[in-house]
Each structure stands twice: as structure tokens, then as C-alpha cells.
Write a protein that holds these residues in place. Structure first.
Motif, PDB file in Angstrom:
ATOM      1  N   LEU A 267      46.923 -37.292 -40.058  1.00  0.00           N
ATOM      2  CA  LEU A 267      47.599 -37.718 -38.437  1.00  0.00           C
ATOM      3  C   LEU A 267      49.048 -37.095 -38.468  1.00  0.00           C
ATOM      4  CD1 LEU A 267      46.118 -41.148 -37.837  1.00  0.00           C
ATOM      5  CD2 LEU A 267      45.291 -38.966 -36.962  1.00  0.00           C
ATOM      6  N   LEU A 268      49.832 -37.491 -39.524  1.00  0.00           N
ATOM      7  CA  LEU A 268      51.039 -36.952 -39.726  1.00  0.00           C
ATOM      8  C   LEU A 268      51.395 -35.498 -39.553  1.00  0.00           C
ATOM      9  CD1 LEU A 268      54.086 -37.563 -40.381  1.00  0.00           C
ATOM     10  CD2 LEU A 268      53.714 -37.324 -42.978  1.00  0.00           C
ATOM     11  N   ALA A 269      50.433 -34.750 -40.203  1.00  0.00           N
ATOM     12  CA  ALA A 269      50.673 -33.270 -40.000  1.00  0.00           C
ATOM     13  C   ALA A 269      50.471 -32.857 -38.393  1.00  0.00           C
ATOM     14  CB  ALA A 269      49.537 -32.489 -40.914  1.00  0.00           C
ATOM     15  N   CYS A 270      49.444 -33.715 -37.761  1.00  0.00           N
ATOM     16  CA  CYS A 270      49.014 -33.380 -36.408  1.00  0.00           C
ATOM     17  C   CYS A 270      50.358 -33.727 -35.662  1.00  0.00           C
ATOM     18  CB  CYS A 270      47.946 -34.245 -35.777  1.00  0.00           C
ATOM     19  SG  CYS A 270      46.268 -33.647 -36.424  1.00  0.00           S
ATOM     20  N   ARG A 271      51.039 -34.726 -35.865  1.00  0.00           N
ATOM     21  CA  ARG A 271      52.288 -35.184 -34.911  1.00  0.00           C
ATOM     22  C   ARG A 271      53.428 -34.118 -35.332  1.00  0.00           C
ATOM     23  NH1 ARG A 271      51.261 -40.395 -36.688  1.00  0.00           N
ATOM     24  NH2 ARG A 271      53.118 -40.147 -38.361  1.00  0.00           N
ATOM     25  N   GLN A 272      53.469 -33.765 -36.322  1.00  0.00           N
ATOM     26  CA  GLN A 272      54.470 -32.610 -36.763  1.00  0.00           C
ATOM     27  C   GLN A 272      54.185 -31.358 -35.990  1.00  0.00           C
ATOM     28  OE1 GLN A 272      54.196 -32.390 -41.041  1.00  0.00           O
ATOM     29  NE2 GLN A 272      55.778 -34.240 -41.227  1.00  0.00           N
ATOM     30  N   ARG A 273      52.831 -30.867 -35.466  1.00  0.00           N
ATOM     31  CA  ARG A 273      52.671 -29.752 -34.832  1.00  0.00           C
ATOM     32  C   ARG A 273      52.588 -30.061 -33.530  1.00  0.00           C
ATOM     33  NH1 ARG A 273      51.741 -29.730 -39.812  1.00  0.00           N
ATOM     34  NH2 ARG A 273      51.418 -27.905 -41.142  1.00  0.00           N
ATOM     35  N   GLY A 274      52.735 -31.343 -32.994  1.00  0.00           N
ATOM     36  CA  GLY A 274      52.562 -31.746 -31.463  1.00  0.00           C
ATOM     37  C   GLY A 274      51.191 -31.530 -31.109  1.00  0.00           C
ATOM     38  N   TRP A 275      50.081 -31.511 -32.086  1.00  0.00           N
ATOM     39  CA  TRP A 275      48.639 -31.666 -31.847  1.00  0.00           C
ATOM     40  C   TRP A 275      48.303 -32.979 -31.137  1.00  0.00           C
ATOM     41  CZ3 TRP A 275      46.115 -28.513 -36.687  1.00  0.00           C
ATOM     42  CH2 TRP A 275      46.641 -27.335 -36.438  1.00  0.00           C
ATOM     43  N   GLN A 276      47.364 -32.930 -30.320  1.00  0.00           N
ATOM     44  CA  GLN A 276      46.818 -34.246 -29.755  1.00  0.00           C
ATOM     45  C   GLN A 276      45.573 -34.591 -30.505  1.00  0.00           C
ATOM     46  OE1 GLN A 276      47.810 -35.911 -26.958  1.00  0.00           O
ATOM     47  NE2 GLN A 276      49.580 -34.592 -27.202  1.00  0.00           N
ATOM     48  N   VAL A 277      45.397 -35.811 -30.827  1.00  0.00           N
ATOM     49  CA  VAL A 277      44.241 -36.355 -31.683  1.00  0.00           C
ATOM     50  C   VAL A 277      43.812 -37.535 -30.754  1.00  0.00           C
ATOM     51  CG1 VAL A 277      43.557 -37.515 -33.666  1.00  0.00           C
ATOM     52  CG2 VAL A 277      45.576 -36.177 -33.900  1.00  0.00           C
ATOM     53  N   PRO A 278      42.479 -37.308 -30.351  1.00  0.00           N
ATOM     54  CA  PRO A 278      41.492 -36.269 -30.776  1.00  0.00           C
ATOM     55  C   PRO A 278      41.166 -35.115 -29.953  1.00  0.00           C
ATOM     56  CG  PRO A 278      40.238 -38.035 -29.733  1.00  0.00           C
ATOM     57  CD  PRO A 278      41.931 -38.341 -29.673  1.00  0.00           C
ATOM     58  N   GLY A 279      42.250 -34.842 -29.282  1.00  0.00           N
ATOM     59  CA  GLY A 279      42.222 -33.714 -28.437  1.00  0.00           C
ATOM     60  C   GLY A 279      41.884 -32.418 -29.076  1.00  0.00           C
ATOM     61  N   ARG A 280      42.952 -32.041 -29.783  1.00  0.00           N
ATOM     62  CA  ARG A 280      42.827 -30.913 -30.833  1.00  0.00           C
ATOM     63  C   ARG A 280      42.051 -31.042 -31.833  1.00  0.00           C
ATOM     64  NH1 ARG A 280      41.895 -27.621 -33.854  1.00  0.00           N
ATOM     65  NH2 ARG A 280      43.196 -25.629 -34.792  1.00  0.00           N
ATOM     66  N   VAL A 281      41.949 -32.164 -32.551  1.00  0.00           N
ATOM     67  CA  VAL A 281      41.122 -32.338 -33.790  1.00  0.00           C
ATOM     68  C   VAL A 281      40.859 -33.983 -33.832  1.00  0.00           C
ATOM     69  CG1 VAL A 281      43.122 -32.382 -35.523  1.00  0.00           C
ATOM     70  CG2 VAL A 281      40.871 -31.884 -36.089  1.00  0.00           C
ATOM     71  N   ALA A 282      39.753 -34.376 -34.301  1.00  0.00           N
ATOM     72  CA  ALA A 282      39.575 -35.833 -34.506  1.00  0.00           C
ATOM     73  C   ALA A 282      39.623 -35.977 -36.055  1.00  0.00           C
ATOM     74  CB  ALA A 282      38.268 -36.161 -34.086  1.00  0.00           C
ATOM     75  N   VAL A 283      40.161 -37.207 -36.312  1.00  0.00           N
ATOM     76  CA  VAL A 283      40.241 -37.501 -37.869  1.00  0.00           C
ATOM     77  C   VAL A 283      39.717 -38.945 -37.955  1.00  0.00           C
ATOM     78  CG1 VAL A 283      41.895 -38.117 -39.746  1.00  0.00           C
ATOM     79  CG2 VAL A 283      42.331 -36.413 -37.842  1.00  0.00           C
ATOM     80  N   VAL A 284      38.909 -38.949 -39.171  1.00  0.00           N
ATOM     81  CA  VAL A 284      38.350 -40.243 -39.571  1.00  0.00           C
ATOM     82  C   VAL A 284      38.664 -40.464 -41.069  1.00  0.00           C
ATOM     83  CG1 VAL A 284      35.965 -41.421 -39.989  1.00  0.00           C
ATOM     84  CG2 VAL A 284      36.179 -39.799 -38.247  1.00  0.00           C
ATOM     85  N   GLY A 285      38.954 -41.651 -41.328  1.00  0.00           N
ATOM     86  CA  GLY A 285      39.310 -42.229 -42.872  1.00  0.00           C
ATOM     87  C   GLY A 285      38.111 -42.831 -43.424  1.00  0.00           C
ATOM     88  N   PHE A 286      38.573 -43.679 -44.359  1.00  0.00           N
ATOM     89  CA  PHE A 286      37.718 -44.644 -45.256  1.00  0.00           C
ATOM     90  C   PHE A 286      38.358 -45.557 -45.893  1.00  0.00           C
ATOM     91  CE2 PHE A 286      35.852 -45.627 -49.311  1.00  0.00           C
ATOM     92  CZ  PHE A 286      34.732 -45.852 -48.817  1.00  0.00           C
TER      93      PHE A 286
END
Length: 347
Positions: A267-286
Motif C-alpha cells: 500500500l505504501l508503494a502504491c501511495r508513493q506512485r499515486g496509484w489508486q487501490v483497488p482501482g489500479r491494483v487490489a491488495v490482500v494481506g494475511f
């Protein structure tokens, strides 16, 4: 009819710890020689020393570090081995375990293996040498010598954070492969077709990956792109791994991370690139750490309740120690606490 005394039986035929006398008889030397090999090996001739050391390894003898105590006296200590103390989910498991044991007068002795099976084997020997009453292990994959030794001793043992139909003694956990399969199904239902995986390069994370890949194949989808990194996990490592993965496979629509720390890194990497989550890519943890619900956006994850896992591990140990449960009954040996997918903003 001749009666064979227990003291004259071969070490392999008896149930319980191998004694120094057993080693001496098997090696054809005096007990004092075995003692010298263990405590002062430089005082013993090389050929004799190597013979005794080989016999010790073959029989699985563990020196008694509490010599002089009565054999019938319990230590009231449970030894537990975790891969690392730096991750909150293992700390929570140990907290639940200690909370279950303490009211019955048992203390917890804790050690970390740093994800190395050989280190775990050495720690098991260290615990046995201190005559712990029971042992708690992380995972169900161990060196064969560890499995054989613990089964021969008949000591109460609980394996955690995974399940198997063939535990050393007892197991409390969940099926890691099932976690991966559930995440694959969840992402497919939400329209994601190209999946990535970021995970710590260790056995339980690999099982989650195996479950993910098997379910993707079952659904007729392409295999996940994979980025593995050495444990323990950090947020920075997760961000860097996410960047490498997306640079190599920009078509990825969703990423499953083997733990929440790596997920927050993604999620941090997405914010640094200005990417929308989950618009550009969805992320699931555990694991559903506190940071999952506090992250931005909040992290979809798989909840496994590590403190409850530890508590139940402690309870099954206590039942065995108190003679209320017998080894061999599967209902008492394998406890599946399950897991739950927690949908949040990131997926």
C-alpha cells in the motif's frame, strides 16, 4: 522363563529418554567415558570420542542439564519455539499460550529459531536437556531427527500455525494452503484475473502460495507472478518487493501478500506512485494485525486469531499434562481453528 529387566533392554526398545548408560553400553565404553566426551572431549582419544559421539547421534541421547533432580519431579516449564520474536502474530500466540498455562502453575520458556530447521533442532535438545514438561513448535515441518526423538520420548508436543494429518503429537492451527485458495476465489469473484504474490520465503508462506496457485489453476486462470524475500518481513521490504513485481509484470490486477506487514508495504508503494487501490491494483494481506484496519486504505486480509490459537494450544497441553486426554485420538490431536477473510477497502 527368563524375565528381561527394563534396565537390560536396548535403548531403542524402551519408551522414554535415552540414558548415558544406554550410550555407554551401545558404544562399549564406561559411563564415565561418555561423560568425558560430553563435558571434556579434549581428554578422550579421538577414535573413542568419535565412536561415542556417533552413538549419541544414533540413539538421540540428550544430556540431562538438571542432573541431581528427581526423575519424578516436574519442571512446570513448557518450552516454545517461534521463528522470530519481531512479528506481532507470534508474540500474540505466545501471549495466549502463557495466559492458558499460568493459572495451572506452568511457566513458558521461549526461544526463536530464525526460520532455520537446524536451529530449531538444537533448541529442542536444549529444552529437553532442561527437562521441560512439554514443547510447542511453530509449523508442522521439522527435521526428521526432531520428529523421531519427540515421538520416542512421548513428551506432550503441540505444533501450531499449520495443520497436518500426521502431527508429532498434537496440532492446533489452520490449513495454510486453504488460505491461499480462499484468497484466489475471493479475487476471482471480484473480477481480478491477473494475480501476484509477495511472500516471505518460508514454509508456511509457501503453502499459502501453493494453495493460491492450485485454486487459480482450478479456476482456469494464469499462475500468479511471484516475488519471494527472506524473512522476517518489514514494511520497506514489502514496498520494494511490490515495486519489483509490478515492474516485471505490470498487467497484475491484484496482489496477495503472505502477511499484513508486506501488505502495508505494498500500500505504501502504491501511495508513493499515486496509484489508486483497488482501482489500479487490489491488495490482500494475511493475519489481520491492528495495522491492517489502521492503514490507508484499510487492508483486506485473512484473520487467524493468533492469541486464540495460543490459548487453545495451551489448553490441549494442559489436558495431556493432567491426564485428561490420551495421545492417539485424532479429535484431541488435531484442532482446526479456521480462518476468516476480512474485506476492507484495499480489495
Amino acid at each position: 522363563m527368563k524375565t528381561t529387566k527394563t534396565a537390560d533392554m536396548p535403548a531403542q526398545a524402551r519408551k522414554g529418554p535415552v540414558r548415558m548408560l544406554d550410550v555407554a553400553r551401545a558404544a562399549g565404553v564406561a559411563s564415565v567415558t561418555v561423560s568425558r566426551v560430553i563435558n571434556h572431549p579434549e581428554t578422550v582419544a579421538q577414535a573413542t570420542r568419535e565412536l561415542v559421539q556417533a552413538t549419541i547421534r544414533r540413539l538421540g541421547y540428550v544430556p540431562d542439564l538438571t542432573a541431581g533432580s528427581l526423575a519424578s519431579t516436574r519442571s512446570r516449564i513448557v518450552g516454545a519455539i517461534v521463528p522470530t520474536l519481531s512479528n506481532a502474530w507470534f508474540a500474540d500466540t505466545m501471549d495466549g499460550l502463557a495466559a492458558a498455562l499460568a493459572p495451572q502453575g506452568y511457566q513458558l520458556m521461549l526461544a526463536q529459531s530464525s526460520y532455520h530447521p537446524r536451529a530449531e533442532a538444537g533448541l529442542v535438545d536444549a529444552f529437553l536437556g532442561r527437562r521441560v514438561d512439554a514443547i510447542v513448535l511453530t509449523g508442522v515441518s521439522h527435521e526428521k531427527s526432531v520428529r523421531d526423538k519427540l515421538r520416542r520420548l512421548g513428551l506432550p508436543v503441540v505444533e501450531t500455525w499449520d495443520l497436518t494429518d500426521d502431527p508429532i503429537d498434537m496440532a492446533v492451527g489452520f490449513f495454510n494452503a486453504g488460505v491461499g485458495a480462499a484468497v484466489a476465489q475471493y479475487l476471482r469473484e471480484r473480477g481480478h484475473r491477473r494475480i501476484g504474490f509477495i511472500g516471505a520465503d518460508e514454509l508456511r508462506a509457501r503453502k499459502r502460495l501453493d494453495g493460491l496457485q492450485a485454486q487459480l489453476a482450478e479456476l482456469g486462470m494464469a499462475p500468479a507472478e511471484v516475488e519471494l524475500l527472506p524473512p522476517p518481513s518489514t514494511i520497506d521490504a514489502g514496498a520494494q518487493a511490490f515495486t519489483r513485481l509490478l515492474e516485471r509484470a505490470p498487467q497484475i490486477q491484484a496482489v496477495f501478500c503472505s502477511n499484513d506487514i508486506l501488505g502495508v508495504g505494498a500500500l505504501l508503494a502504491c501511495r508513493q506512485r499515486g496509484w489508486q487501490v483497488p482501482g489500479r491494483v487490489a491488495v490482500v494481506g494475511f493475519s489481520d494485525l491492528a495495522m491492517a484496519a489502521a492503514s490507508y486504505p484499510t487492508l483486506t486480509t485473512v484473520q487467524v486469531q493468533p492469541r486464540e490459537l495460543g490459548r487453545q494450544a495451551g489448553e490441549v497441553l494442559l489436558r495431556r499434562l493432567q491426564g485428561l486426554a490420551r495421545p492417539g485420538k485424532r479429535a484431541q490431536r488435531v484442532i482446526d481453528i479456521g480462518f476468516r477473510l476480512v474485506p476492507r477497502e484495499s480489495a
